[in-house]
Design a protein around this motif. Sequence first.
Motif, short mmCIF file in Angstrom:
data_model
loop_
_atom_site.label_atom_id
_atom_site.label_comp_id
_atom_site.label_asym_id
_atom_site.label_seq_id
_atom_site.Cartn_x
_atom_site.Cartn_y
_atom_site.Cartn_z
N ASP A 173 -35.27 -24.10 39.65
CA ASP A 173 -34.44 -23.81 40.82
C ASP A 173 -32.95 -23.94 40.49
OD1 ASP A 173 -36.71 -23.34 42.29
OD2 ASP A 173 -36.75 -25.34 43.17
N ILE A 174 -32.61 -24.93 39.69
CA ILE A 174 -31.21 -25.12 39.33
C ILE A 174 -30.70 -23.91 38.55
CG2 ILE A 174 -29.64 -26.50 37.91
CD1 ILE A 174 -31.35 -28.94 38.58
N LEU A 175 -31.52 -23.43 37.59
CA LEU A 175 -31.10 -22.28 36.80
C LEU A 175 -30.95 -21.04 37.66
CD1 LEU A 175 -33.30 -22.81 33.62
CD2 LEU A 175 -30.86 -23.16 33.83
N VAL A 176 -31.89 -20.84 38.58
CA VAL A 176 -31.82 -19.67 39.46
C VAL A 176 -30.59 -19.74 40.35
CG1 VAL A 176 -32.95 -18.49 41.38
CG2 VAL A 176 -34.31 -19.28 39.44
N SER A 177 -30.22 -20.94 40.80
CA SER A 177 -29.09 -21.08 41.71
C SER A 177 -27.76 -20.73 41.05
CB SER A 177 -29.02 -22.52 42.25
OG SER A 177 -28.64 -23.42 41.23
N ARG A 178 -27.76 -20.68 39.72
CA ARG A 178 -26.52 -20.35 39.01
C ARG A 178 -26.25 -18.86 39.03
NH1 ARG A 178 -26.73 -23.06 33.25
NH2 ARG A 178 -24.65 -22.13 33.16
N GLY A 179 -27.18 -18.11 39.55
CA GLY A 179 -26.96 -16.67 39.68
C GLY A 179 -27.61 -15.89 38.57
N SER A 180 -27.54 -14.58 38.66
CA SER A 180 -28.15 -13.71 37.66
C SER A 180 -27.10 -13.27 36.65
CB SER A 180 -28.78 -12.50 38.34
OG SER A 180 -27.79 -11.79 39.07
N GLY A 181 -27.44 -12.24 35.89
CA GLY A 181 -26.49 -11.74 34.91
C GLY A 181 -26.75 -12.25 33.52
N GLY A 182 -28.03 -12.37 33.17
CA GLY A 182 -28.36 -12.81 31.82
C GLY A 182 -29.07 -14.15 31.81
N GLU A 183 -29.72 -14.43 30.72
CA GLU A 183 -30.45 -15.69 30.58
C GLU A 183 -29.52 -16.89 30.65
OE1 GLU A 183 -32.96 -18.19 30.76
OE2 GLU A 183 -33.95 -16.31 30.18
N GLN A 184 -29.85 -17.84 31.54
CA GLN A 184 -28.99 -19.01 31.72
C GLN A 184 -29.30 -20.12 30.74
OE1 GLN A 184 -26.52 -19.12 33.88
NE2 GLN A 184 -26.93 -17.12 34.78
N ASP A 185 -30.49 -20.11 30.16
CA ASP A 185 -30.90 -21.14 29.23
C ASP A 185 -30.72 -20.62 27.81
OD1 ASP A 185 -32.39 -22.84 27.54
OD2 ASP A 185 -33.65 -23.47 29.20
N ALA A 186 -29.80 -21.23 27.06
CA ALA A 186 -29.48 -20.74 25.72
C ALA A 186 -30.67 -20.83 24.78
CB ALA A 186 -28.30 -21.53 25.15
N LYS A 187 -31.50 -21.87 24.95
CA LYS A 187 -32.65 -22.03 24.07
C LYS A 187 -33.69 -20.94 24.33
CE LYS A 187 -35.96 -25.47 22.41
NZ LYS A 187 -36.37 -26.88 22.47
N VAL A 188 -33.95 -20.65 25.60
CA VAL A 188 -34.88 -19.58 25.95
C VAL A 188 -34.34 -18.24 25.47
CG1 VAL A 188 -35.94 -18.31 27.86
CG2 VAL A 188 -35.92 -20.80 27.89
N ALA A 189 -33.05 -18.04 25.60
CA ALA A 189 -32.43 -16.80 25.12
C ALA A 189 -32.64 -16.65 23.62
CB ALA A 189 -30.94 -16.79 25.46
N ALA A 190 -32.54 -17.75 22.87
CA ALA A 190 -32.76 -17.70 21.43
C ALA A 190 -34.21 -17.37 21.10
CB ALA A 190 -32.37 -19.04 20.80
N LEU A 191 -35.14 -17.92 21.87
CA LEU A 191 -36.56 -17.62 21.67
C LEU A 191 -36.83 -16.14 21.89
CD1 LEU A 191 -38.23 -20.64 23.54
CD2 LEU A 191 -38.10 -20.30 21.08
N LYS A 192 -36.30 -15.61 22.98
CA LYS A 192 -36.49 -14.19 23.29
C LYS A 192 -35.90 -13.31 22.20
CE LYS A 192 -36.51 -14.76 28.33
NZ LYS A 192 -35.77 -14.51 29.60
N ALA A 193 -34.70 -13.66 21.75
CA ALA A 193 -34.04 -12.85 20.72
C ALA A 193 -34.84 -12.86 19.42
CB ALA A 193 -32.62 -13.38 20.48
#
Length: 238
Positions: free
Chosen positions: A1-21
């Motif tokens: 919920d905290i991550l979602v509340s920060r809004g959209s526009g790309g992955e908010q979690d840098a670690k998850v973004a690295a996994l996806k990449a």
Amino acid sequence: DILVSRGSGGEQDAKVAALKAALLERVAGQGHRKAIVFSYYHDTAQYIYQALVNDAEFLEGMGLTPQRVELLSGSSSAEKRNDVVRRFAPVANRRSEDDDLAHAALLASPIDLLISTDVLSEGQNLQDAGYLLNADLHWNPVRMIQRAGRIDRLGSQFERLEIANVFPEEGLESLLGLVERLQTRIADIDRTVGLDASVLGENISKRSFEELRRIRAEDRSVLEELEAESELSAGDEM
């Protein structure tokens, strides 16, 4: 919920973004998408699973549907684990009693991306996959080797296996010292009995029981022999 509340526009979690990449880069470079992602904690594994299946752009880039991504943990029933493992690795887990129809049914409902805790780190044949991604580092190097052993097995169709590790962020590592402690334990194992697999990219130095006996007896000639072996070419050594 905290991550979602920060809004959209790309992955908010840098670690998850690295996994996806990492997963997307491998699909583009290798042309096959079957992979397993290990995490120590159930909550972390579930969090990663939700982040992947809810990202339509990621799924499209991987050529996957949510049905081809699965999560396993200690809370998963034995029946579910058995079903998921067979659908993820139908070739490695084909039973002698399976007829062509039963095997075709597994191939028709594949799982290509598996997120799991260490519930699958031992005694499972997952060598239909050629890529393993450790979302976190286990404090026990033996467990890391066991994870790698799920795909580094006889019957693998891959000439080259890829195992990737996500390291802690630099500031976090300075507080925890996880990588440093893990490297120390790996070095201890290497000095005593040797490694039969690389954990964090180390050079493997296997030992035989006879060599260990001679080292314990302080036979200095064994060190000269080991040094000479390391200088031989692959053909000469064979």
